[in-house]
Design an enzyme around this catalytic site. Structure first.
Site, PDB file in Angstrom:
ATOM      1  N   GLU A  46       0.716  -1.849  -0.024  1.00  0.00           N
ATOM      2  CA  GLU A  46      -0.168   0.450  -0.611  1.00  0.00           C
ATOM      3  C   GLU A  46       0.866   1.669   0.052  1.00  0.00           C
ATOM      4  O   GLU A  46       1.366   1.336   0.479  1.00  0.00           O
ATOM      5  CB  GLU A  46      -1.023  -0.216   1.557  1.00  0.00           C
ATOM      6  CG  GLU A  46      -1.694   1.057   1.586  1.00  0.00           C
ATOM      7  CD  GLU A  46      -2.140   1.513   0.659  1.00  0.00           C
ATOM      8  OE1 GLU A  46      -2.422   3.050   0.622  1.00  0.00           O
ATOM      9  OE2 GLU A  46      -3.613   1.083   0.259  1.00  0.00           O
TER      10      GLU A  46
ATOM     11  N   ASP B  62      -6.927  -4.395  -5.730  1.00  0.00           N
ATOM     12  CA  ASP B  62      -8.176  -3.351  -5.868  1.00  0.00           C
ATOM     13  C   ASP B  62      -7.706  -1.728  -5.723  1.00  0.00           C
ATOM     14  O   ASP B  62      -6.828  -1.232  -4.824  1.00  0.00           O
ATOM     15  CB  ASP B  62      -8.384  -3.165  -4.068  1.00  0.00           C
ATOM     16  CG  ASP B  62      -9.903  -2.739  -3.969  1.00  0.00           C
ATOM     17  OD1 ASP B  62     -10.279  -2.307  -5.318  1.00  0.00           O
ATOM     18  OD2 ASP B  62     -10.302  -2.559  -2.848  1.00  0.00           O
TER      19      ASP B  62
ATOM     20  N   CYS C 229     -13.428  -0.093  -8.872  1.00  0.00           N
ATOM     21  CA  CYS C 229     -14.419   0.586  -8.642  1.00  0.00           C
ATOM     22  C   CYS C 229     -14.849   1.376 -10.229  1.00  0.00           C
ATOM     23  O   CYS C 229     -15.239   2.727 -10.024  1.00  0.00           O
ATOM     24  CB  CYS C 229     -14.554   1.778  -7.533  1.00  0.00           C
ATOM     25  SG  CYS C 229     -12.897   2.800  -7.819  1.00  0.00           S
TER      26      CYS C 229
END
Length: 402
Positions: free
Chosen positions: A285, A333, A359
């Site tokens: 991340e 993601d 998304c």
């Protein structure tokens, strides 16, 4: 007078090059056109899929875009958005039934606050406007967030500027509601005293002002698998518990019995921590504070396999094929921009299974094309609608190497 042909990606009607607000395919409408858009159409022949909006604020509020359409229509339209994006890349896939979050379940939202001559106004923006609309009977947000509006108004009345707007990110945790505000007055001694007093009076669990925590009764936390995680103020979380559970279920199924998993764009551990019940995980991340929250949640949990964290900008420094080759499965993601550079490395890696969460159907389809061209098979797509009544579409998908 025109007949609506389709909806665009903003869920507006389109006909003869004109966009029409809150219209549905097949409807005949008329209205004043301004700049290629009809903002206030008169519906002359309504669609059978048109329904009465379940929220009294819908006419003025811009927080929702599709309350005038039946649930069945919205579900099929969102599935079709993904199908069409994939078709443009020459890809077909098996689609599972859409999973839609219930009303009044949004646990995280960003509201706008404006200071007035007397008090303040907090809510969503009106359609195509910077005007703020009050939403006391909102059918979208968790009731805990609605109950916090008086507190938000009090905070904006004290800390807002008459010239600007306060951005209020509110999140419902087990311990109460967190408020992360930005865009208000710079903190001075008076605000450092007054804002926490207001927050305390209304039972705010944590108050952050431009990133600085002014009040915290105890660190707000959410369960992620067997762990409890306390994200940093205003951190990204899945919008609903239902949506998070739906995406997690799809990811679990996609990775199957994998014993070593890389979780890319791992956030605070939405997938890493539950997957660590069965697999060793590398969580990557770009935001160090989010990984710190993940790591602390893992260390305080019991029964989980090892999670290793790495702070890394995956846009500038994606994991390379030799790094990825060590894993049985990869979870990815990315944000709305997708993961073009990282997907290219995944395509060359030979990783057997990829669980892809997205998304943005358009960037997902672009990245899917890269994987399919490298020999991956798109096994299935699971659309998840946790942004109910919006044009927003989320999904999870499994790719396996053929």
């Amino acid at each position: 007078m025109i007949t609506i042909e389709r909806l665009n990606l903003r869920a507006e009607g389109v006909a003869q090059g004109v966009t029409v607000a809150r219209a549905l395919p097949g409807e005949t409408v008329e209205g004043a056109e301004d700049g290629g858009r009809i903002a206030q159409p008169r519906i002359l022949e309504p669609s059978p899929q048109r329904v009465a909006a379940p929220c009294r604020h819908y006419k003025a509020c811009g927080g929702c875009a599709l309350m005038h359409a039946s649930d069945a229509f919205v579900a099929e339209w969102k599935q079709d958005v993904v199908r069409h994006a994939l078709a443009l890349q020459g890809i077909e896939a098996a689609f599972r039934p859409i999973l839609t979050s219930p009303p009044r379940s949004r646990r995280r939202a960003t509201l706008a606050g404006r200071r007035l001559k007397s008090g303040a106004l907090v809510g969503f923006h009106a359609r195509a406007s910077d005007t703020v609309t009050a939403i006391p009977d909102c059918q979208l947000l968790d009731p805990a967030l609605i109950a916090m509006i008086p507190a938000l108004e009090a905070l904006v009345a004290l800390g807002g500027s008459r010239k600007g707007e306060v951005k209020l990110t509110v999140t419902a945790f087990d311990q109460g509601v967190e408020v992360a505000a930005s865009g208000g007055k710079p903190l001075d001694n008076a605000l450092r005293m007054g804002l926490p007093q207001i927050a305390g009076q209304y039972g705010v669990a944590r108050l952050a002002w431009d990133g600085e925590v002014l009040l915290q009764s105890e660190p707000p936390s959410l369960p992620m698998g067997a762990a409890k995680v306390s994200p940093p103020p205003g951190a990204f979380l899945q919008a609903t518990a239902h949506g998070e559970a739906s995406l997690l279920q799809a990811v679990r199924e996609a990775v199957g019995e994998a014993r070593s998993v890389a979780d890319l764009f791992a956030g605070c551990g939405t997938f890493s921590l539950p997957l660590a019940e069965n697999a060793e995980v590398l969580a990557v991340e770009g935001a160090a504070e989010m990984l710190a929250a993940l790591d602390l949640g893992w260390r305080n949990a019991t029964g989980l396999k090892r999670i290793t964290t790495e702070t890394r900008d995956l846009f500038r420094r994606p994991l390379l094929p030799d790094e990825l080759a060590a894993f049985d499965a990869v979870v990815i993601d990315p944000p709305r921009a997708g993961a073009e550079a990282q997907t290219a490395e995944l395509a060359a890696s030979g990783v057997p299974v990829i669980a892809f969460v997205s998304c943005n159907p358009v960037t997902f389809a672009r990245d899917a094309k890269t994987l399919v061209s490298a020999g991956y098979l798109l096994d299935w797509v699971q659309v998840v609608d946790q942004f109910r009544w919006s044009a927003h579409v989320e999904l999870a998908a499994r790719f396996t190497l053929t």
